[in-house]
Motif scaffolding. Structure first.
Motif, PDB file in Angstrom:
ATOM      1  N   ASP A 150       0.849  -1.120   0.103  1.00 30.74           N
ATOM      2  CA  ASP A 150       0.099  -0.196   0.126  1.00 30.74           C
ATOM      3  C   ASP A 150       0.904   1.395  -0.098  1.00 30.74           C
ATOM      4  O   ASP A 150       0.595   2.190  -0.734  1.00 30.74           O
ATOM      5  N   GLU A 151       1.910   1.151   0.675  1.00 29.58           N
ATOM      6  CA  GLU A 151       2.668   2.452   0.977  1.00 29.58           C
ATOM      7  C   GLU A 151       3.607   2.888  -0.170  1.00 29.58           C
ATOM      8  O   GLU A 151       3.859   3.782  -0.719  1.00 29.58           O
ATOM      9  N   LYS A 152       4.032   1.562  -0.844  1.00 33.12           N
ATOM     10  CA  LYS A 152       4.803   1.772  -2.230  1.00 33.12           C
ATOM     11  C   LYS A 152       3.833   2.277  -3.332  1.00 33.12           C
ATOM     12  O   LYS A 152       4.362   3.074  -3.933  1.00 33.12           O
ATOM     13  N   ILE A 153       2.907   1.918  -3.362  1.00 35.24           N
ATOM     14  CA  ILE A 153       1.713   2.162  -4.397  1.00 35.24           C
ATOM     15  C   ILE A 153       1.685   3.726  -4.173  1.00 35.24           C
ATOM     16  O   ILE A 153       1.578   4.494  -5.004  1.00 35.24           O
ATOM     17  N   ASN A 154       1.347   4.132  -2.970  1.00 39.49           N
ATOM     18  CA  ASN A 154       1.006   5.687  -2.504  1.00 39.49           C
ATOM     19  C   ASN A 154       2.305   6.557  -2.869  1.00 39.49           C
ATOM     20  O   ASN A 154       2.043   7.393  -3.502  1.00 39.49           O
ATOM     21  N   GLN A 155       3.680   6.031  -2.555  1.00 38.83           N
ATOM     22  CA  GLN A 155       4.603   6.955  -2.844  1.00 38.83           C
ATOM     23  C   GLN A 155       4.891   7.210  -4.295  1.00 38.83           C
ATOM     24  O   GLN A 155       5.152   8.420  -4.812  1.00 38.83           O
ATOM     25  N   LYS A 156       4.540   6.150  -5.090  1.00 39.27           N
ATOM     26  CA  LYS A 156       4.963   6.204  -6.521  1.00 39.27           C
ATOM     27  C   LYS A 156       4.019   7.180  -7.045  1.00 39.27           C
ATOM     28  O   LYS A 156       4.059   7.760  -8.243  1.00 39.27           O
ATOM     29  N   PHE A 157       2.571   7.068  -6.654  1.00 43.86           N
ATOM     30  CA  PHE A 157       1.501   7.636  -7.230  1.00 43.86           C
ATOM     31  C   PHE A 157       1.885   9.023  -6.828  1.00 43.86           C
ATOM     32  O   PHE A 157       1.420   9.949  -7.836  1.00 43.86           O
ATOM     33  N   ALA A 158       2.220   9.617  -5.753  1.00 46.99           N
ATOM     34  CA  ALA A 158       2.476  10.817  -5.321  1.00 46.99           C
ATOM     35  C   ALA A 158       3.516  11.570  -6.456  1.00 46.99           C
ATOM     36  O   ALA A 158       3.539  12.769  -6.756  1.00 46.99           O
TER      37      ALA A 158
END
Length: 505
Positions: free
Chosen positions: A18-26
């Motif tokens: 979840d955290e990896k997806i969020n960081q890449k998305f931002a």
């Protein structure tokens, strides 16, 4: 013991995902978001909000308060008083309105209002209502054009929306650039469908469910939603319309009745709440930014909630059964009124009355205050949790009712926006079953991504993608609004003379 350790490790790994997806998305969306919400030089007012407010004001004046003059006629049209079942199109006036409403009456009404009141104070509600009333004229303009320039196919299906009135309307007027604008709008529409119409909905639905059941990886919620959404949208617009004409009235009544119960219980405070709204609209009541802060938050959240000027609803309204394009423009007037003036206002009143917002003397921001104790600072990431706290303060079980409303709002918004995105997709890549199926699969993948990402980057991208549609759409509307005035003058004269009469069913 080993199975428990394995489960815990798997959960930890999933949360890391979840955290990896969020960081890449931002990282990917940051520059785009910054441009769309850049302030007007020398002010803190986002240029895109001013773009929409000015357009809504221009259309209101240009069409001589059409939202007030034809409000009653719009209700008659929705009731089917003037409907001929033999007219071209796929859905009735009511189904078109329900489909469009299901795309606008969503979590912007719940989470968005909470964010506006939390940051801008009660006064943001006043500006939200004003933006909703003005936005009725924007919606009227774009939806009339959507029907006027739609494509009607031999199999009875239709395709319409801003990309069609840009390309065909500009060509009719002898103006260049319509095709380019249509392509640009279609790209932004696909981004808007995947963002505000999809990921934001899945994200907030997951927060609400996890708040009741306990924390768990967001992708699980996303996967369940994705499967259900796919089963509906694979059947096309008629399948979507059949679902939305049942879900929208149910979820609207459920949510409004819940809010009404709380307001009736606190009837003695409604006058005080409206006093806070009007005072805060012009003084700020101590909120950082004062009146300007309330105005910005109110207009911004209203625009995200009712999407007037964005052009998205014109895609759904274009499929209506009618031979008079202007009639769907009248029907679409009701959207911002129901969405913003009624539902958003009720949400704001519940929050203001039950939470007794007070100001943090150190930050100047509002704080929640239950039983005289400040329990949390309100900021842009509060989202649906603030509204849930407001509803729960009346009865402990009310958050469960809200959870049902949130899930229905999210689901209906996603299926409507899947249609908007699909029509933009087919405009770019052509009609065809395989091409349509490809988009539907992509859309459902983004449901999972949205549920897994954090609210911050999701809501920023959602706002930016949808407002980017408005940049292109409003620009085109200025050139085409004289075509709408011609339709309005013709229809008004025939309605007054009795040439247009109620249809005998």
């Amino acid at each position: 013991m080993l199975p428990l350790l394995t489960t815990a490790a798997a959960a930890q790994e999933a949360m890391g995902l979840d955290e990896k997806i969020n960081q890449k998305f931002a990282e990917l969306t940051g520059p785009f978001v910054s441009f769309i919400f850049a302030p007007i030089p020398g002010t803190s007012f986002p240029w895109i909000v001013m773009w929409l407010v000015v357009a809504a004001s221009v259309f209101t004046i240009y069409f001589a308060l059409v939202q007030a003059r034809f409000f009653g006629h719009a209700i008659s049209l929705v009731k089917g008083d003037y409907s001929d079942p033999n007219d071209a199109g796929e859905v009735s006036h009511f189904q078109a309105l329900a489909t469009a409403l299901s795309g606008t009456v969503g979590l912007g009404n719940i989470a968005g209002v909470a964010v506006a009141v939390g940051i801008g104070g009660p006064g943001a509600t006043f500006w939200m209502i004003l933006a909703g009333l003005l936005g009725m004229a924007s919606k009227f303009t774009e939806c009339t054009l959507g029907v006027k320039y739609r494509n009607e196919y031999e199999d009875g299906t239709v395709s319409g929306g801003p990309m069609y009135y840009m390309s065909k309307g500009f060509k009719e007027l002898g103006l260049p650039g319509g095709g380019f604008l249509a392509i640009l709008f279609s790209i932004f529409c696909i981004l808007g469908a995947l963002g505000g119409g999809n990921m934001f909905q899945a994200n907030q639905a997951h927060q609400q469910i996890a708040g009741i059941t306990g924390d768990y990886p967001g992708w699980i919620t996303g996967l369940v939603f994705a499967i259900i959404v796919f089963l509906v949208i694979v059947g096309g617009l008629k399948s979507i319309a059949r679902v939305t004409e049942k879900v929208v009235p149910f979820m609207g009544v459920l949510y409004v009745l819940t809010a009404l119960v709380i307001l009736i219980m606190n009837a003695d405070m409604i006058g005080w709440a409206f006093g806070q709204i009007f005072a805060g609209a012009f003084t700020g009541l101590g909120v950082a930014g004062g009146m300007v802060g309330a105005l910005i938050q109110g207009f911004k959240r209203a625009a995200f909630s009712n999407e007037a000027g964005v052009g998205s609803a014109a895609i759904a309204h274009s499929a209506v059964r009618t031979k008079e394009p202007i009639t769907e423009g009248f029907v679409s007037l009701l959207e911002p009124f129901i969405d913003t003036v009624v539902i958003c206002t009720m949400t704001a009143l519940v929050i203001i009355i039950t939470q007794q917002l007070i100001i943090d003397p150190e930050t100047g921001n509002y704080m929640l205050n239950e039983a005289g104790t400040a329990i949390a600072t309100v900021d842009g990431n509060s989202g649906v949790s603030l509204t849930s706290a407001a509803f729960g303060s009346a009865f402990s079980f009310f958050p469960y009712i809200l959870a049902v409303a949130v899930i229905l709002f999210a689901f209906s918004t996603m299926i409507s926006w899947s249609y908007y995105g699909l029509k933009a997709w087919t405009y770019l890549f052509g009609e065809g079953h395989a091409k349509e199926l490809a988009f539907k699969v992509i859309f459902c993948i983004f449901v999972v991504i949205g549920a897994a990402a954090n609210l911050g980057p999701v809501i920023d991208f959602s706002d930016a993608a949808i407002f980017a549609m408005a940049v292109v759409n409003v620009f085109a509307l200025y050139f085409l609004m004289k075509k709408v005035r011609e339709e309005l003058a013709s229809y008004s004269a025939r309605l007054k003379s009795g040439e247009i009469r109620k249809f005998e069913h």
